[in-house]
Design a protein around this motif. Structure first.
Motif, PDB file in Angstrom:
ATOM      1  N   PHE A  19       0.831  -1.208   0.000  1.00  0.00           N
ATOM      2  CA  PHE A  19       0.000   0.000   0.000  1.00  0.00           C
ATOM      3  C   PHE A  19       0.866   1.259   0.000  1.00  0.00           C
ATOM      4  O   PHE A  19       0.524   2.258  -0.647  1.00  0.00           O
ATOM      5  N   CYS A  20       1.986   1.222   0.708  1.00  0.00           N
ATOM      6  CA  CYS A  20       2.926   2.359   0.676  1.00  0.00           C
ATOM      7  C   CYS A  20       3.475   2.556  -0.733  1.00  0.00           C
ATOM      8  O   CYS A  20       3.632   3.706  -1.182  1.00  0.00           O
ATOM      9  N   ASN A  21       3.738   1.474  -1.445  1.00  0.00           N
ATOM     10  CA  ASN A  21       4.171   1.538  -2.833  1.00  0.00           C
ATOM     11  C   ASN A  21       3.095   2.251  -3.670  1.00  0.00           C
ATOM     12  O   ASN A  21       3.398   3.164  -4.443  1.00  0.00           O
ATOM     13  N   ILE A  22       1.843   1.839  -3.505  1.00  0.00           N
ATOM     14  CA  ILE A  22       0.732   2.474  -4.243  1.00  0.00           C
ATOM     15  C   ILE A  22       0.662   3.966  -3.918  1.00  0.00           C
ATOM     16  O   ILE A  22       0.496   4.804  -4.816  1.00  0.00           O
ATOM     17  N   ILE A  23       0.785   4.301  -2.653  1.00  0.00           N
ATOM     18  CA  ILE A  23       0.725   5.706  -2.237  1.00  0.00           C
ATOM     19  C   ILE A  23       1.830   6.516  -2.918  1.00  0.00           C
ATOM     20  O   ILE A  23       1.586   7.633  -3.394  1.00  0.00           O
ATOM     21  N   MET A  24       3.037   5.957  -2.998  1.00  0.00           N
ATOM     22  CA  MET A  24       4.141   6.668  -3.661  1.00  0.00           C
ATOM     23  C   MET A  24       3.814   6.899  -5.131  1.00  0.00           C
ATOM     24  O   MET A  24       4.064   7.978  -5.670  1.00  0.00           O
ATOM     25  N   GLY A  25       3.245   5.898  -5.795  1.00  0.00           N
ATOM     26  CA  GLY A  25       2.877   6.053  -7.201  1.00  0.00           C
ATOM     27  C   GLY A  25       1.811   7.116  -7.405  1.00  0.00           C
ATOM     28  O   GLY A  25       1.920   7.964  -8.294  1.00  0.00           O
ATOM     29  N   LEU A  26       0.783   7.091  -6.568  1.00  0.00           N
ATOM     30  CA  LEU A  26      -0.285   8.092  -6.688  1.00  0.00           C
ATOM     31  C   LEU A  26       0.229   9.495  -6.392  1.00  0.00           C
ATOM     32  O   LEU A  26      -0.127  10.461  -7.083  1.00  0.00           O
ATOM     33  N   MET A  27       1.064   9.606  -5.367  1.00  0.00           N
ATOM     34  CA  MET A  27       1.632  10.916  -5.046  1.00  0.00           C
ATOM     35  C   MET A  27       2.528  11.407  -6.186  1.00  0.00           C
ATOM     36  O   MET A  27       2.527  12.608  -6.501  1.00  0.00           O
TER      37      MET A  27
END
Length: 176
Positions: A19-27
């Motif tokens: 989920f942290c990976n996803i957050i980095m991509g979205l950010m």
């Protein structure tokens, strides 16, 4: 008293890292839309750090799952497919318009195809084609380079096309 390795916090840790990976991509996508390309590149690279550890943690604590594998692939499409494609499009291809759009779409489609192929095939100790994580990481590094130095859009286009091709080619790359 020794905690069970499959206790609640340990069992969900790999997914939290994903989920942290996803957050980095979205950010990265959001800040690229605000013309903050250096930050976008750094967020993609930080996403690679989270991606590196989610699988390691899952294997170490014996909490691997099909759900985790699929979630990781979805995260990879966002962080290493869509985010670098949008970053490079906004940084380099705004003047190329239609060609830049085609290049960004091609990169994401090749990455998604490569992930789907990887998920259904069983190859031990080799990757077939360049992993999307590597391609997206390299594109993020290139974006960081471009924020400091003037690079012609056609050079960027050739690099993006090559990365797209390498993701879908059937060349075997040894895992490290």
């Amino acid at each position: 008293m020794r905690k069970n390795e499959n206790s609640f916090p340990v069992a969900v840790l790999p997914n939290i890292l994903t989920f942290c990976n996803i957050i980095m991509g979205l950010m990265a996508i959001i800040v690229a839309a605000a013309d903050q390309f250096t930050l976008a590149g750094l967020l993609i690279i930080l996403g690679a750090v989270f991606d590196r550890f989610d699988g390691k943690v899952a294997r170490k604590f014996h909490v691997t799952s099909e759900m985790g594998k699929q979630l990781d692939s979805l995260a990879d499409v966002i962080t290493f497919g869509i985010a670098p494609a949008i970053t490079i499009f906004m940084l380099s291809f705004t003047e190329l318009q239609f060609l830049g759009l085609i290049l960004a779409i091609t990169f994401v489609i090749c990455g998604a195809y490569r992930l789907a192929r990887y998920n259904i095939l069983n190859y031990d100790n080799v990757f077939v084609g360049l992993p999307i994580t590597v391609a997206g990481f390299l594109l993020a590094l290139f974006a960081l380079y471009q924020t400091k130095f003037d690079v012609h859009p056609y050079i960027t286009a050739i690099g993006m096309l090559l990365l797209s091709y390498f993701m879908v080619c059937k060349h075997h790359i040894k895992k490290v």
